[in-house]
Design a protein around this motif. Structure first.
Motif, PDB file in Angstrom:
ATOM      1  N   VAL A  71       0.841  -1.207   0.000  1.00  0.00           N
ATOM      2  CA  VAL A  71       0.000   0.000   0.000  1.00  0.00           C
ATOM      3  C   VAL A  71       0.872   1.252   0.000  1.00  0.00           C
ATOM      4  N   LEU A  72       1.937   1.257   0.809  1.00  0.00           N
ATOM      5  CA  LEU A  72       2.837   2.410   0.864  1.00  0.00           C
ATOM      6  C   LEU A  72       3.495   2.655  -0.483  1.00  0.00           C
ATOM      7  N   GLU A  73       3.919   1.580  -1.143  1.00  0.00           N
ATOM      8  CA  GLU A  73       4.540   1.718  -2.462  1.00  0.00           C
ATOM      9  C   GLU A  73       3.567   2.338  -3.450  1.00  0.00           C
ATOM     10  N   LYS A  74       2.308   1.896  -3.418  1.00  0.00           N
ATOM     11  CA  LYS A  74       1.296   2.436  -4.333  1.00  0.00           C
ATOM     12  C   LYS A  74       1.045   3.909  -4.052  1.00  0.00           C
ATOM     13  N   VAL A  75       0.923   4.270  -2.763  1.00  0.00           N
ATOM     14  CA  VAL A  75       0.692   5.668  -2.388  1.00  0.00           C
ATOM     15  C   VAL A  75       1.849   6.545  -2.854  1.00  0.00           C
ATOM     16  N   ALA A  76       3.093   6.047  -2.680  1.00  0.00           N
ATOM     17  CA  ALA A  76       4.266   6.829  -3.073  1.00  0.00           C
ATOM     18  C   ALA A  76       4.322   7.045  -4.577  1.00  0.00           C
ATOM     19  N   LEU A  77       3.905   6.034  -5.352  1.00  0.00           N
ATOM     20  CA  LEU A  77       3.944   6.148  -6.812  1.00  0.00           C
ATOM     21  C   LEU A  77       2.852   7.071  -7.338  1.00  0.00           C
TER      22      LEU A  77
END
Length: 305
Positions: A71-77
């Motif tokens: 989820v964090l990776e998606k939010v950052a992208l």
């Protein structure tokens, strides 16, 4: 697999290449003599972000669960937050997890978001400080070929992108720690066997772009016409990472070309091969210092792109 048995970048690229050729995890594991779990992990990392290289590990356990890290990776992208605190708030809303900005910064750093994380550290004073810091940038500098990061590269391996008839995916050594992944529309012009272990000229500072789910990190420079394409060849003795220079146009290349400034689009019309098939910019040859010039095999007076 222990830390002492970490896969090399070439092995990781081979795993991805086999996967793109529609081999199963079981087949890749048997072919390369690797654990299935290792093969699956490499393929998962590539699917998430086109990454085949091993990212640095901190040595301490993750505070986030794997699903929260996704989820964090998606939010950052998907978000360009002004601060790590704002990104943390967005992540907590999306995941329901309670973490500190320090943990978010560390997790992103381990995922490979080094450039993005650095943007969260804004100078004191807000926008004014940011504008003052950005003043010396090359965005408004002169526009010529010196702003292109052109390098000699060696195409290590090439596979055809599945479900396409015109795209290749190459692993290319450009003198860095690990190869770059490059997507090229060359499959209709150059046979696959001629794409293996060959030298080329690469443009290395365009913004990475995703094509059919694969992040392309450079461009293979070619002489081009409507019915024919030839890869530019560096001079004999050139090595991966050698800079292609233009003595008539001195200067250091941009770290990454800003698409808004259209530097590449302005330089492109002046790139052509000469009547001797030498690659040129406004008549100045593509040169590798002390080694010679870059050429097309047979195409004279042709566009380069």
């Amino acid at each position: 697999m222990g830390r002492s048995e970490e896969l090399s970048d070439f092995q990781r690229g081979t795993v991805v290449g086999c996967h793109m050729c529609k081999k199963s995890v079981r087949e890749i594991s048997a072919l390369l003599n690797l654990p299935r779990s290792t093969v699956s992990a490499v393929i998962l990392k590539w699917k998430r972000g086109g990454i085949t290289t091993a990212l640095p590990r901190s040595g301490r356990p993750h505070k986030l669960k794997e699903e929260d890290r996704q989820v964090l990776e998606k939010v950052a992208l998907e978000n360009c937050s002004p601060s790590v605190e704002a990104l943390t708030a967005e992540f907590q809303t999306a995941s329901g997890a309670s973490v500190s900005p320090r943990t978010v910064r560390r997790e992103l750093h381990e995922m490979g978001f080094r450039g993005r994380v650095s943007t969260y550290n804004k100078p004191k004073g807000g926008e004014k400080a940011e504008k003052k810091q950005a003043a010396p940038s090359q965005d408004n500098a002169k526009v010529d070929v010196s702003r292109l990061d052109l390098r000699v590269g060696r195409i290590i391996s090439t596979v055809q992108l599945p479900e396409t008839d015109g795209l290749y995916v190459e692993q290319v050594d450009v003198g860095e720690t690990c190869p770059r992944t490059v997507v090229s529309e060359l499959a209709k012009h150059i046979p696959l066997d001629q794409m293996q272990n060959r030298m080329a000229v690469l443009l290395c500072n365009l913004k990475p772009a995703k094509t059919r789910g694969v992040v392309s990190q450079a461009v293979v420079m070619c002489a081009s016409s409507p019915d024919k394409v030839e890869i530019l060849e560096p001079p004999s003795g050139a090595a991966p990472g050698d800079r292609v220079i233009f003595p008539s146009f001195p200067g250091e290349p941009d770290k990454e070309l800003n698409p808004k400034n259209k530097v590449w689009e302005q330089v492109l019309p002046d790139l052509r091969t000469s009547d001797q098939c030498v690659a040129t910019y406004k008549g100045a040859a593509f040169e590798v210092a002390c080694k010679g010039v870059c050429k097309a095999q047979t195409m004279s007076d042709s566009e380069i792109k």
